[in-house]
Structures are given as C-alpha cells and as structure tokens.
Motif scaffolding. Structure first.
Motif, mmCIF file in Angstrom:
data_model
loop_
_atom_site.group_PDB
_atom_site.id
_atom_site.type_symbol
_atom_site.label_atom_id
_atom_site.label_comp_id
_atom_site.label_asym_id
_atom_site.label_seq_id
_atom_site.Cartn_x
_atom_site.Cartn_y
_atom_site.Cartn_z
ATOM 1 N N SER A 178 0.827 -1.206 0.000
ATOM 2 C CA SER A 178 0.000 0.000 0.000
ATOM 3 C C SER A 178 0.861 1.255 0.000
ATOM 4 O O SER A 178 0.565 2.236 -0.685
ATOM 5 C CB SER A 178 -0.921 -0.005 1.221
ATOM 6 N N VAL A 179 1.972 1.223 0.740
ATOM 7 C CA VAL A 179 2.884 2.368 0.753
ATOM 8 C C VAL A 179 3.524 2.550 -0.615
ATOM 9 O O VAL A 179 3.619 3.663 -1.145
ATOM 10 C CB VAL A 179 3.959 2.190 1.847
ATOM 11 N N GLY A 180 3.941 1.450 -1.239
ATOM 12 C CA GLY A 180 4.536 1.529 -2.572
ATOM 13 C C GLY A 180 3.548 2.015 -3.605
ATOM 14 O O GLY A 180 3.874 2.841 -4.471
ATOM 15 N N GLY A 181 2.296 1.529 -3.517
ATOM 16 C CA GLY A 181 1.274 1.970 -4.468
ATOM 17 C C GLY A 181 0.929 3.428 -4.287
ATOM 18 O O GLY A 181 0.738 4.174 -5.247
ATOM 19 N N GLY A 182 0.877 3.904 -3.008
ATOM 20 C CA GLY A 182 0.559 5.299 -2.748
ATOM 21 C C GLY A 182 1.641 6.238 -3.234
ATOM 22 O O GLY A 182 1.360 7.301 -3.818
ATOM 23 N N SER A 183 2.921 5.840 -3.048
ATOM 24 C CA SER A 183 4.017 6.692 -3.493
ATOM 25 C C SER A 183 4.089 6.776 -5.001
ATOM 26 O O SER A 183 4.339 7.824 -5.583
ATOM 27 C CB SER A 183 5.346 6.163 -2.936
ATOM 28 N N SER A 184 3.818 5.631 -5.692
ATOM 29 C CA SER A 184 3.859 5.636 -7.153
ATOM 30 C C SER A 184 2.711 6.453 -7.729
ATOM 31 O O SER A 184 2.880 7.189 -8.704
ATOM 32 C CB SER A 184 3.796 4.206 -7.682
ATOM 33 N N SER A 185 1.511 6.355 -7.102
ATOM 34 C CA SER A 185 0.376 7.122 -7.598
ATOM 35 C C SER A 185 0.570 8.609 -7.363
ATOM 36 O O SER A 185 0.225 9.441 -8.194
ATOM 37 C CB SER A 185 -0.913 6.648 -6.915
ATOM 38 N N SER A 186 1.165 8.980 -6.193
ATOM 39 C CA SER A 186 1.404 10.390 -5.910
ATOM 40 C C SER A 186 2.445 10.980 -6.841
ATOM 41 O O SER A 186 2.322 12.115 -7.304
ATOM 42 C CB SER A 186 1.848 10.559 -4.450
ATOM 43 N N SER A 187 3.485 10.196 -7.175
ATOM 44 C CA SER A 187 4.505 10.675 -8.096
ATOM 45 C C SER A 187 3.945 10.855 -9.495
ATOM 46 O O SER A 187 4.266 11.821 -10.201
ATOM 47 C CB SER A 187 5.693 9.709 -8.114
ATOM 48 N N SER A 188 3.067 9.908 -9.919
ATOM 49 C CA SER A 188 2.472 10.022 -11.249
ATOM 50 C C SER A 188 1.516 11.210 -11.325
ATOM 51 O O SER A 188 1.476 11.946 -12.330
ATOM 52 C CB SER A 188 1.724 8.748 -11.601
#
Length: 212
Positions: free
Chosen positions: A192-202
């Motif tokens: 969930s942390v990895g998915g949140g960081s990738s979505s925020s960066s995108s």
C-alpha cells in the motif's frame, strides 16, 4: 517360569521410561515449534517465500475468484513448507494437492459409468439415510466431545485423532497462523505504501506545468 516373572517388571519399567522420554521429547519439540513461529527470522523467511509463490500465482493470471483461492492455497502451502513436515497439519496441507488430483481422476471415471445402475440400486437413498443417522449421533454426543470434533475438523490432518494430539497440533497451528497473519499484514502495508508513493509521483508529474 520364575525367570520370566522376574524379567517382566524390568521390561515394563523400561517401556514406561521410553514412553515418558518420548512424551517429553514431543512436548519439547512442540514448544520449540511455537517459539519458532514467534521469531522475526522465521517471519522474514516465510515472507520471502510467500512473495515468490504470489509472483507465480500472478504469472498464471487466473480469474478473480480463482486467484483469491490460489493466494490462500499458496500461503498455506508456504506455511506448511516452513513447518518442514514436522506436524500433522503441515503434512496434510502438503499432500492435499495430490489428493485433489486423485479425486478429480476418480470423478471422471465415475461419470463415465452409467448412472442407471446407481438409480436401480438406490444408493442415493442409503447415503442420505446414513448421513442423517450420523447427524443424529453427532447431536447426541456430549458438548465437550462435539467441540473436540469441531476442533479436529478445523486443524488439517486431525479429523480422527485423539484429543491430546488435536490439542498439540492446534496449539502449533494457531501459532503458525498468527505468524502468517503478521507476515501478510506487513506485506500488505508495504504494497500500500509503494502503491501510494507511485500514484502520488504520477499525479505530481501530471500536474507539473510543461517545460518550454
């Protein structure tokens, strides 16, 4: 005759000593297994093997309901491998796949046989009657025996085992399941942390003004 009478107490005492040593070693091994499931190293080993198994499940790309079942089976199978077959429940999980394959092969052979013979013999009625009798017998059992029977059904490989074996296996199985829950919770948090960081960066990249 007198010599045999004299030697019998010695052999009986030796047998009792061996039984006591066996019980002591089994209880010591079960305690070691329970402490093993609480260690962080065991959780890390399980997590790494679970990630490999989940990658294999994702590579197979089944449908959504089958994927959920495949994930559960993979998690339980990795847990049984981590137990190294020392317990009944781990051996039962590891051999479950082979039994399923054998049952599928048996079902195909039964379907090929004519169903008229079964209808003529009335095997379906006898099975239904037997099942109802078994249910009546289960209801007439005392409350403690019913609970022990339910516990034996919940723990893999302990359906027809005596109460001491069921209790020992259930204690180890619960400790293993607790470790499984901890490992899967930690993996879910990481994802969930990895998915949140990738979505925020995108989203940040999309919101940034174009460079001229």
């Amino acid at each position: 005759m007198s010599s045999t009478l004299i030697s019998n107490p010695v052999t009986n005492s030796d047998r009792s000593k061996r039984k006591k040593k066996k019980k002591a070693s089994q209880s010591k091994e079960s305690k070691q297994n329970q402490t093993q499931w609480k260690s962080e190293t065991q959780q890390q080993i399980y997590s790494s093997k679970l990630i490999q198994a989940l990658n294999h499940v994702n590579g197979a790309s089944p449908s959504a309901p089958r994927r959920g079942r495949a994930v559960r089976e993979a998690a339980d199978r990795v847990l049984a491998v981590a137990a190294k077959g020392r317990t009944r429940w781990s051996r039962a999980i590891l051999t479950h796949r082979l039994k399923l394959k054998f049952r599928k092969h048996k079902k195909v052979n039964r379907v090929s046989a004519p169903s008229a013979a079964a209808a003529a013999t009335g095997s379906g009625r006898s099975k239904k009657a037997g099942f109802s009798v078994l249910r009546l017998k289960a209801k007439s059992l005392p409350a403690v025996q019913r609970k022990v029977r339910v516990l034996g059904r919940l723990v893999p490989g302990c359906r027809k085992q005596p109460f001491p074996v069921i209790l020992e296996e259930a204690t180890d199985y619960i400790a293993a399941l607790e470790m499984q829950v901890r490992a899967m919770t930690a993996l879910a948090e990481l994802l969930s942390v990895g998915g949140g960081s990738s979505s925020s960066s995108s989203s940040a990249a999309a919101a940034a003004p174009p460079t001229t």
